[in-house]
Structure formats: structure tokens, C-alpha cells
Design a protein around this motif. Structure first.
Motif, PDB file in Angstrom:
ATOM      1  N   THR A  67       0.821  -1.211   0.000  1.00  0.00           N
ATOM      2  CA  THR A  67       0.000   0.000   0.000  1.00  0.00           C
ATOM      3  C   THR A  67       0.855   1.260   0.000  1.00  0.00           C
ATOM      4  N   VAL A  68       1.926   1.267   0.788  1.00  0.00           N
ATOM      5  CA  VAL A  68       2.798   2.439   0.863  1.00  0.00           C
ATOM      6  C   VAL A  68       3.450   2.711  -0.493  1.00  0.00           C
ATOM      7  N   LEU A  69       3.935   1.670  -1.145  1.00  0.00           N
ATOM      8  CA  LEU A  69       4.567   1.837  -2.451  1.00  0.00           C
ATOM      9  C   LEU A  69       3.581   2.387  -3.469  1.00  0.00           C
ATOM     10  N   GLN A  70       2.400   1.784  -3.531  1.00  0.00           N
ATOM     11  CA  GLN A  70       1.406   2.206  -4.514  1.00  0.00           C
ATOM     12  C   GLN A  70       0.932   3.633  -4.254  1.00  0.00           C
ATOM     13  N   ASN A  71       0.632   3.954  -2.999  1.00  0.00           N
ATOM     14  CA  ASN A  71       0.132   5.284  -2.683  1.00  0.00           C
ATOM     15  C   ASN A  71       1.199   6.358  -2.838  1.00  0.00           C
ATOM     16  N   SER A  72       2.430   6.045  -2.463  1.00  0.00           N
ATOM     17  CA  SER A  72       3.514   7.017  -2.618  1.00  0.00           C
ATOM     18  C   SER A  72       3.709   7.363  -4.079  1.00  0.00           C
ATOM     19  N   LEU A  73       3.728   6.345  -4.922  1.00  0.00           N
ATOM     20  CA  LEU A  73       3.905   6.576  -6.351  1.00  0.00           C
ATOM     21  C   LEU A  73       2.754   7.377  -6.945  1.00  0.00           C
ATOM     22  N   SER A  74       1.527   6.949  -6.667  1.00  0.00           N
ATOM     23  CA  SER A  74       0.370   7.597  -7.287  1.00  0.00           C
ATOM     24  C   SER A  74       0.181   9.021  -6.778  1.00  0.00           C
ATOM     25  N   ASN A  75       0.338   9.246  -5.478  1.00  0.00           N
ATOM     26  CA  ASN A  75       0.139  10.587  -4.923  1.00  0.00           C
ATOM     27  C   ASN A  75       1.180  11.581  -5.445  1.00  0.00           C
ATOM     28  N   ALA A  76       2.440  11.165  -5.440  1.00  0.00           N
ATOM     29  CA  ALA A  76       3.500  12.071  -5.883  1.00  0.00           C
ATOM     30  C   ALA A  76       3.442  12.311  -7.385  1.00  0.00           C
ATOM     31  N   SER A  77       3.180  11.256  -8.156  1.00  0.00           N
ATOM     32  CA  SER A  77       3.155  11.414  -9.614  1.00  0.00           C
ATOM     33  C   SER A  77       1.999  12.302 -10.045  1.00  0.00           C
ATOM     34  N   PHE A  78       0.825  12.089  -9.478  1.00  0.00           N
ATOM     35  CA  PHE A  78      -0.322  12.920  -9.851  1.00  0.00           C
ATOM     36  C   PHE A  78      -0.139  14.348  -9.346  1.00  0.00           C
ATOM     37  N   GLY A  79       0.469  14.490  -8.160  1.00  0.00           N
ATOM     38  CA  GLY A  79       0.656  15.811  -7.580  1.00  0.00           C
ATOM     39  C   GLY A  79       1.456  16.744  -8.461  1.00  0.00           C
ATOM     40  N   ILE A  80       2.521  16.234  -9.100  1.00  0.00           N
ATOM     41  CA  ILE A  80       3.349  17.090  -9.954  1.00  0.00           C
ATOM     42  C   ILE A  80       2.869  17.053 -11.405  1.00  0.00           C
ATOM     43  N   TYR A  81       2.210  15.960 -11.815  1.00  0.00           N
ATOM     44  CA  TYR A  81       1.750  15.878 -13.199  1.00  0.00           C
ATOM     45  C   TYR A  81       0.581  16.828 -13.464  1.00  0.00           C
ATOM     46  N   PHE A  82      -0.334  16.962 -12.513  1.00  0.00           N
ATOM     47  CA  PHE A  82      -1.536  17.772 -12.757  1.00  0.00           C
ATOM     48  C   PHE A  82      -1.194  19.239 -13.048  1.00  0.00           C
ATOM     49  N   PRO A  83      -0.329  19.904 -12.251  1.00  0.00           N
ATOM     50  CA  PRO A  83       0.043  21.281 -12.631  1.00  0.00           C
ATOM     51  C   PRO A  83       0.802  21.349 -13.948  1.00  0.00           C
ATOM     52  N   LYS A  84       1.534  20.282 -14.291  1.00  0.00           N
ATOM     53  CA  LYS A  84       2.195  20.251 -15.602  1.00  0.00           C
ATOM     54  C   LYS A  84       1.152  20.122 -16.711  1.00  0.00           C
ATOM     55  N   PHE A  85       0.123  19.324 -16.469  1.00  0.00           N
ATOM     56  CA  PHE A  85      -0.950  19.112 -17.438  1.00  0.00           C
ATOM     57  C   PHE A  85      -1.757  20.398 -17.659  1.00  0.00           C
ATOM     58  N   THR A  86      -2.032  21.128 -16.591  1.00  0.00           N
ATOM     59  CA  THR A  86      -2.829  22.353 -16.701  1.00  0.00           C
ATOM     60  C   THR A  86      -2.002  23.570 -17.082  1.00  0.00           C
ATOM     61  N   GLY A  87      -0.676  23.463 -16.987  1.00  0.00           N
ATOM     62  CA  GLY A  87       0.190  24.583 -17.334  1.00  0.00           C
ATOM     63  C   GLY A  87       0.528  25.489 -16.167  1.00  0.00           C
TER      64      GLY A  87
END
Length: 253
Positions: A67-87
Motif C-alpha cells: 500500500t505504501v509503495l502504490q500510494n507514494s507513487l500515485s500521490n507524488a506522480s499525480f501531484g506534480i503531473y496535474f500542474p504540468k498538465f494544466t500549465g
């Protein structure tokens, strides 16, 4: 160090987590219960103990790490990807904040979310099995180091990903299989001879082994090796992120 900027990023990411708190809690609790039903009851009925440990208790460290591995990856990746996606990430780059402070804010929030879920799973597991913790300080150390390391890795994935599909490729196709093949639900000693050698090349084995040792003082590999492996992985992720911000890889697109 611009602590105001770090706190702003951290609070923004945590606010997104708490807005869906019920979903964030229900999902890991339900998954834990299902794992206990499938593995603890079905398989545990055939395997009483592993290395002298009740099978239901033996799989708990593996469940937590999964759970820690999956959540760490998904939370961090989405956290930085979303502002990159929106500009909006370019507004972040023009603000008076260094890349170190950006990483601390996003990675710190992702690791905190993962640790929060890990605690919930440990509490849930205690309703099913007796779970002694022989070395609580080492358990916390392995948990924190793993959460930070894979949050850093998730940060890298979020920068690399060009779309939402790519955001899911690495966790689904690589990380999850590595966890299942890394001794989450069995001991490496239970594998046939050649596979005991092959599994030693799986980095997740060292994380789960060290974390399990902190509970039961039983490990597939020496604890010092486990600690060295997670420290090396942490250093590699930090070095790669430093290179990303130095070169602007995937950030200038």
C-alpha cells in the motif's frame, strides 16, 4: 529555505487528500480485509506458520509495504503531473522558490498521505491478528524511508509522463508485480532453489524483508543490507531529480 512556499504546496496537496478522506480510508481498509480473507483465510488454512510466525500476521508487513509503495507513487506522480498538465507549473517555476523546496513540498505531502494510510492498515490488521512489533523505531524508519523514496520516484514518473495513461503504466506493470514477487505474501526460503537467487535481484524484497524484521525479527536478507538498499535507492532518486531540474528534462515541453 522558503518555508512559506513549502508549507503552501504541502497544505494544498494535503487539502486535496482530505477532501476525499472517506474514499482514501475506505479503499485501503477494504483492500486489507479482502487480502486477509483471500490470503489469510484461504491460504492461511493450508499454511499454519511461516518461519514460526502465524501466516495471517506474517503477511501484514507485506500488505503495508504494498500500500505504501502504490500510494507514494500515485500521490507524488499525480501531484506534480496535474500542474504540468494544466500549465500552472510554469507559475510555480517563476515564483521565488527553488526546486529543492518544490520537491520537499510535493514529496513531503505524498509521503505523509502514504504513512497515514499505512497506520490505518496496521490498526485494521490488529483486528484480525496479534501483531507484535519487536523494533518499533526500526519499523518507523523503514516505513518513512520507503514512503519518501517511492514518493521521489513518483515525482520522477509525474514529470516523465506525457498523459494520464503513462502515469499508470509504471505502478501497474512494474511496481505491483515486483511487490508480489518480493516476498509480500511468502518467504523467499519457500521458493525453489533457482528462484531464491532470482528474487534477490528484486529491490522490493529488501524493503519488505527489513520491515518484516522490525516486527518479528525474521528476514530474508540481512537488515543492514535492507537498510543499505533503501538508502541507495533514495540517493539515486534524489540525484535523478537534481539532474531533471538542472537540465529541464520534460519540464520545458
Amino acid at each position: 529555505m522558503n518555508w512559506l512556499a513549502i508549507r503552501s504546496i504541502y497544505r494544498t496537496e494535503m487539502a486535496r487528500f482530505f477532501r476525499t478522506l472517506s474514499q482514501s480510508i475506505i479503499s485501503p481498509v477494504l483492500s486489507t480485509v479482502l487480502y486477509f480473507v483471500v490470503f489469510g483465510a484461504a491460504i492461511g488454512g493450508r499454511i499454519d506458520t511461516v518461519n514460526g510466525i502465524e501466516y495471517g500476521a506474517f503477511i501484514v508487513p507485506g500488505l503495508v509495504m504494498l500500500t505504501v509503495l502504490q500510494n507514494s507513487l500515485s500521490n507524488a506522480s499525480f501531484g506534480i503531473y496535474f500542474p504540468k498538465f494544466t500549465g500552472t507549473i510554469f507559475e510555480l517555476f517563476t515564483a521565488p522558490i527553488s526546486y529543492i523546496e518544490i520537491v520537499i513540498g510535493y514529496v513531503g505531502a505524498a509521503a505523509t498521505k502514504s504513512l497515514f494510510i499505512a497506520i490505518i492498515i496496521l490498526i485494521t490488521a490488529n483486528f484480525f491478528v496479534d501483531l507484535p512489533v519487536a523494533h518499533p523505531v526500526w519499523a518507523a524508519a523503514f516505513l518513512i524511508l520507503t514512503a519518501i523514496s517511492f514518493s521521489l520516484m513518483g515525482f520522477i514518473i509525474g514529470i516523465w509522463a506525457g498523459n494520464f495513461e503513462q502515469l499508470q503504466i509504471f505502478p501497474l506493470l512494474i511496481v505491483t508485480p515486483l511487490v508480489f514477487l518480493g516476498g509480500a505474501f511468502y518467504s523467499a526460503d519457500m521458493l525453489p532453489g533457482v528462484w531464491q537467487i532470482v528474487v534477490k535481484f528484486n529491490p522490493v524484497l529488501y524493503l519488505i524483508s527489513g520491515f518484516r524484521w522490525s516486527f518479528f525479527e525474521v528476514a530474508d536478507v540481512p537488515v543492514a543490507v535492507s537498510l543499505g538498499a533503501i538508502s541507495l535507492f533514495l540517493a539515486l532518486c534524489l540525484g535523478f531529480i537534481a539532474w531533471i531540474f538542472k537540465t529541464g528534462w520534460r519540464l520545458k515541453q
